[in-house]
Design a protein around this motif. Structure first.
Motif: not given
Length: 79
Positions: A22, A25, A28, A66, A69-70, A77, A79
Motif C-alpha cells: 500500500e 502503491k 507507482v 501494479t 503489488l496486487q 488493489m 492503482a
C-alpha cells in the motif's frame, strides 16, 4: 553483537506485506518513470530502432509494477 530486527518486525509483522504494498502503491508513477528511464538508458535499441513506442513501454512498466503489488496484497488493489 545482535542483529537489529526492529525494521524487520515493522515490515513483516501482521499485515506487513500489505502495508508495504500500500505504501509503495503511492509511488507507482515515479517508479514507472524511473524504470522506463533505466530501460531506455541501458538498452540503446529501445531508442535507436524504437522497438517499443515509449508510451507502450511506460504502460507496460506501470501495469507490471501494479500487478506485482496486487500479488503482494493478494487481492484487488487498484492503482
Amino acid at each position: 553483537m545482535g542483529v537489529d530486527t526492529t525494521h524487520r518486525r515493522n515490515v513483516t509483522g501482521q499485515g506487513g506485506t500489505e502495508s508495504l504494498a500500500e505504501a509503495v502503491k503511492e509511488r507507482v508513477t515515479p517508479l514507472t518513470d524511473r524504470l522506463v528511464l533505466t530501460i531506455l538508458e541501458q538498452n540503446p535499441g529501445y531508442r535507436t530502432i524504437n522497438v517499443v513506442p515509449e508510451e507502450d513501454l511506460r504502460q507496460s512498466c506501470h501495469d507490471n509494477i501494479t500487478g506485482i503489488l496486487q500479488l503482494l496484497v493478494g487481492s484487488g488493489m487498484t492503482a
